[in-house]
Design a protein around this motif. Structure first.
Motif, PDB file in Angstrom:
ATOM      1  N   ARG A  48     -14.622   7.496   8.958  1.00 26.16           N
ATOM      2  CA  ARG A  48     -14.846   6.834   7.658  1.00 26.16           C
ATOM      3  C   ARG A  48     -16.316   6.460   7.492  1.00 26.16           C
ATOM      4  NH1 ARG A  48     -14.710   6.386   2.739  1.00 26.16           N
ATOM      5  NH2 ARG A  48     -13.940   4.507   1.760  1.00 26.16           N
ATOM      6  N   GLY A  84      -9.539   2.500   3.186  1.00 25.95           N
ATOM      7  CA  GLY A  84      -8.942   3.612   2.463  1.00 25.95           C
ATOM      8  C   GLY A  84      -8.693   3.347   0.994  1.00 25.95           C
ATOM      9  N   LEU A  85      -8.954   2.131   0.537  1.00 25.98           N
ATOM     10  CA  LEU A  85      -8.747   1.821  -0.872  1.00 25.98           C
ATOM     11  C   LEU A  85      -9.798   2.523  -1.725  1.00 25.98           C
ATOM     12  CD1 LEU A  85      -7.950  -1.996  -0.704  1.00 25.98           C
ATOM     13  CD2 LEU A  85      -6.342  -0.159  -1.170  1.00 25.98           C
ATOM     14  N   SER A  86      -9.396   2.958  -2.904  1.00 15.91           N
ATOM     15  CA  SER A  86     -10.323   3.634  -3.800  1.00 15.91           C
ATOM     16  C   SER A  86     -11.218   2.618  -4.511  1.00 15.91           C
ATOM     17  CB  SER A  86      -9.553   4.493  -4.802  1.00 15.91           C
ATOM     18  OG  SER A  86      -8.644   3.695  -5.523  1.00 15.91           O
ATOM     19  N   GLU A  87     -12.162   3.102  -5.257  1.00 15.80           N
ATOM     20  CA  GLU A  87     -13.263   2.301  -5.811  1.00 15.80           C
ATOM     21  C   GLU A  87     -12.871   1.027  -6.563  1.00 15.80           C
ATOM     22  OE1 GLU A  87     -16.863   1.032  -6.002  1.00 15.80           O
ATOM     23  OE2 GLU A  87     -16.383   2.856  -4.961  1.00 15.80           O
ATOM     24  N   HIS A 121       0.839  -1.201   0.000  1.00 20.25           N
ATOM     25  CA  HIS A 121       0.000   0.000   0.000  1.00 20.25           C
ATOM     26  C   HIS A 121       0.871   1.246   0.000  1.00 20.25           C
ATOM     27  CE1 HIS A 121      -2.956   2.953   1.426  1.00 20.25           C
ATOM     28  NE2 HIS A 121      -3.865   2.135   0.915  1.00 20.25           N
ATOM     29  N   CYS A 138     -11.721  -1.921  -4.190  1.00 10.31           N
ATOM     30  CA  CYS A 138     -12.521  -2.406  -3.064  1.00 10.31           C
ATOM     31  C   CYS A 138     -13.911  -2.865  -3.487  1.00 10.31           C
ATOM     32  CB  CYS A 138     -12.616  -1.324  -1.992  1.00 10.31           C
ATOM     33  SG  CYS A 138     -13.399   0.194  -2.531  1.00 10.31           S
ATOM     34  N   SER A 157      -4.526  -4.876  -1.865  1.00 10.54           N
ATOM     35  CA  SER A 157      -5.896  -5.323  -1.578  1.00 10.54           C
ATOM     36  C   SER A 157      -5.978  -6.846  -1.539  1.00 10.54           C
ATOM     37  CB  SER A 157      -6.877  -4.744  -2.594  1.00 10.54           C
ATOM     38  OG  SER A 157      -6.644  -5.257  -3.888  1.00 10.54           O
TER      39      SER A 157
END
Length: 190
Positions: free
Chosen positions: A148, A117-120, A64, A123, A73
């Motif tokens: 969050r 915290g991962l973007s679209e 990450h 995740c 991920s």
């Protein structure tokens, strides 16, 4: 062989072993011995799972940081499959195992924060809300989880969930002996 047949073979072999142990060592010895062996096997599996969980989270953290989000991920989701909650829940644990449990809990919280915290595109397979709620259940005053979740509920325009979350957070802070002024400041900062 099929799982049913393998289970039948295992059960019959286990029964024969228990009977043989009872004949040699006396009534009940087989059951006691097998219970001890089962406990030892369970401890080994818990230890192996804990080591693997720690390695996956550390690899995910490293990936990450480098920006390799797909690989991060993957590692973090693999760690999520290993997570079983509290280590040896329901047993009296020695002090050194309690320390290890705290380390594992902190790794779990870090794993949740990294996944959340991962973007679209990274995740899609993750129910981030459920994951954050699990983390909040384990540590009800963890501010990063609350922030969050509030962001998610704000995007969904769900004021009922926002209010419920803030009420639960307020109660958790009160349970941790925060005074009213501190709680007001914390909630205002959110």
């Amino acid at each position: 062989s099929s799982p049913d047949r393998a289970r039948q073979n295992f059960d019959s072999t286990l029964l024969r072993l228990r009977k043989a142990l009872d004949e040699i060592f006396g009534e009940g010895a087989g059951r006691g011995y097998l219970a001890v062996e089962r406990g030892i096997l369970m401890l080994r599996h818990v230890r192996i799972d804990a080591i693997t969980f720690k390695a996956r989270v550390e690899q995910g953290r490293s990936l990450h940081r480098r920006g390799d989000l797909w690989q991060a991920s993957h590692q973090l989701l693999a760690a999520d499959k290993l997570w079983q909650g509290k280590m040896m829940e329901g047993f009296d644990l020695p002090e050194e195992l309690l320390d290890k449990q705290e380390v594992l809990d902190e790794l779990r919280f870090e794993q949740i924060e990294l996944l959340a915290g991962l973007s679209e595109p990274f995740c899609n397979d993750i129910d981030i809300e459920a994951l954050l709620l699990q983390g909040l259940h384990a540590d009800p005053i963890r501010e990063s989880f609350v922030k969050r979740l509030l962001a998610i509920y704000s995007q969904q325009h769900d004021q009922v969930k926002q209010k419920r979350l803030l009420d639960q957070y307020r109660k958790a802070l009160q349970a941790e002996d925060f005074n009213a002024n501190e709680i007001a400041e914390i909630l205002l900062a959110l």
